[in-house]
Enzyme design. Structure first.
Site, PDB file in Angstrom:
ATOM      1  N   ASP A 176       0.763  -1.250   0.000  1.00 44.43           N
ATOM      2  CA  ASP A 176       0.000   0.000   0.000  1.00 44.43           C
ATOM      3  C   ASP A 176       0.796   1.304   0.000  1.00 44.43           C
ATOM      4  OD1 ASP A 176      -1.482  -2.212   0.711  1.00 44.43           O
ATOM      5  OD2 ASP A 176      -2.863  -1.100   1.967  1.00 44.43           O
ATOM      6  N   TRP A 371       4.624  -0.767   4.675  1.00 40.85           N
ATOM      7  CA  TRP A 371       5.506  -1.148   3.554  1.00 40.85           C
ATOM      8  C   TRP A 371       6.605  -0.104   3.350  1.00 40.85           C
ATOM      9  CZ3 TRP A 371       5.237  -5.909   1.477  1.00 40.85           C
ATOM     10  CH2 TRP A 371       4.079  -6.657   1.707  1.00 40.85           C
ATOM     11  N   GLU A 415       1.907  -9.098  11.676  1.00 44.90           N
ATOM     12  CA  GLU A 415       1.745  -8.763  10.252  1.00 44.90           C
ATOM     13  C   GLU A 415       3.119  -8.428   9.636  1.00 44.90           C
ATOM     14  OE1 GLU A 415      -1.047  -5.571   9.860  1.00 44.90           O
ATOM     15  OE2 GLU A 415      -1.130  -5.671   7.663  1.00 44.90           O
TER      16      GLU A 415
END
Ligand code: 9WN
Length: 442
Positions: A176, A371, A415
């Site tokens: 993203d 990210w 995550e």
């Protein structure tokens, strides 16, 4: 499935991974996380199936087949198929106006964009665990939809026959807020966002966002960027998700290097699946597949692979983890491989806990921000696979061991992880971390 004999500490970690997957199991789909992502995501389900195959190959196959429920008549497979759960997700059915647009062939509600095409890879990995007859039956069920998806990617997203497909939203890249995407996305910020930011700064925007309850907002996209991504969703809807219309709007269009690398690998797997069940890939798609393998060579400068702006055909010169995936695709000329291995094992990418998503010397680097720096288990898995493919077995082993170590250090399926100290961030009980751990330990 027999449980491999593991040292006690790793056996306990494996049990944690199994319980995370069970906890996120919604029947024949698995949600990525109980707190942040309550629906089915395309590439998540593929990584999840790669882990589930060690527990139950039929259930893993169902995870993959269930993606076809969301396929659009055009052939697109959406990046999220909405589950019938309480919707606490910030970009859920309301954001996509699913009540007004019924788009999937099966009547499921979905987003209007896709995600990295990991399906063929996952199918082959699951197929490896099946009897010949079960695998053939699974492939026959999957093949027609999967073929249409690959055809759609080229006919819709490579209109000029470049051999590289274009993405219309950073969510399609799966990464993203990677700096490459944010730089090209920001000019599309809504006027209201620019105005609010000018008058009240980012605080006013932060008060409006819905996604940051579970995770500190400074570890996710900035509010301005998030609202820009929402605006792009509106633009795409206005353009009927049709690339010929979309290219006339302000929507950023990127020939994303990671997505195209994954597609090239998926094409190989699709070809193998077709051969096994006696199908022939149509000639047009075969041509596109060949063109892709050559075209990705246009994305490299001084040994570094970049994504490219579709409209201007200029390279987006941000070095990120996406540029390492041509290794996974097997399209890197042999004389360039050692250079890439050196880069990814250098302090710039950290290496101790796997590969940082953005090099540490990039001004955009933030160790715990999504990210923009963290280590992701799926990226480590893909890069290790590529290293193995090129016979760099020691580097592949090191990367896999470091990946297990970073998960073991916290004992939890996060995550993503900080490349500086290995601390976990984002959602806990994250499915693909659990699933790929099972694969790494098998
Ligand atoms: C948007 C589900 C997904 C992953 C993506 C990751 C994140 C969604 C979000 O979560 O994206 O698709 O809301 O931020 O970036 O790779 O598939 O785990």
């Amino acid at each position: 499935m027999p449980v491999p004999s593991l040292p006690a500490e790793l056996a306990a970690l494996r049990e944690t991974a199994v319980s995370v997957l069970r906890g996120n199991d919604l029947g024949d789909i698995t949600r990525p996380s109980p707190t942040l992502y309550p629906h089915q995501w395309l590439w998540d389900s593929c990584f999840i199936a790669i882990g589930l195959r060690h527990l139950d190959p039929q259930r893993a196959a169902a995870e993959i087949l269930s993606l076809l429920r969301g396929q659009w008549p055009s052939g697109m497979i959406p990046h999220v198929i909405f589950a019938e759960t309480t919707d606490f997700y910030h970009a859920g059915p309301q954001r996509w106006r699913c009540d007004r647009v019924t788009t999937t062939a099966g009547g499921a509600q979905s987003t209007g964009v896709t995600q990295p095409p990991m399906i063929a890879e996952a199918a082959v990995r699951v197929g490896e665990m099946m009897t010949d007859s079960a695998r053939a039956a699974f492939y026959r069920q999957l093949y027609p939809g999967l073929l249409r998806f690959h055809q759609w990617l080229y006919t819709e997203r490579d209109p000029d026959d470049d051999g590289l497909v274009s993405l219309v939203h950073s969510w399609e890249s799966g990464m993203d807020n990677t700096p490459t995407w944010m730089e090209i996305t920001r000019p599309a910020a809504p006027l209201a966002v620019r105005a609010l930011r000018r008058i009240n700064g980012d605080d006013a925007l932060d008060a409006l966002r819905r996604d940051s309850k579970e995770v500190p907002p400074d570890e996710r996209l900035t509010s301005g960027d998030l609202f820009t991504l929402y605006r792009i969703v509106r633009e795409l809807r206005g353009a009927h998700y049709d690339f010929r219309e979309i290219r006339r709007t302000i929507v950023p269009l990127v020939q994303d290097v990671a997505f195209n690398a994954i597609l090239i690998r998926a094409n190989e797997h699709l070809t193998a699946i077709a051969a096994e069940i006696g199908e022939v890939i149509p000639a047009g798609l075969r041509r596109s597949m060949r063109r892709s393998r050559e075209a990705i060579g246009q994305l490299v400068v001084d040994g570094v692979y970049y994504s490219r702006d579709f409209r201007t055909r200029t390279l987006l010169r941000h070095e990120t983890i996406a540029g390492l995936l041509p290794l996974y695709a097997g399209v890197v000329p042999e004389d360039r491989v050692d250079g890439m291995v050196k880069t990814l094992t250098s302090p710039r990418y950290c290496a101790r806990f796997g590969v940082a998503s953005v090099p540490l010397d990039d001004p955009a680097f933030l160790p715990r921000c999504y990210w923009q720096g963290p280590v992701w288990v799926n990226m480590n898995w893909l890069i290790a696979d590529g290293l193995e493919r090129y016979g760099r077995l020691d580097a592949a082993d090191d990367l896999r061991r470091n990946t297990v170590d970073v998960i073991a250090a916290s004992g939890a399926m996060y995550e993503y992880y900080s490349p500086l100290d290995g601390s976990g961030a984002g959602s806990n009980r994250f499915s693909w971390t659990a699933a790929l751990l099972l694969d790494l330990l098998a």
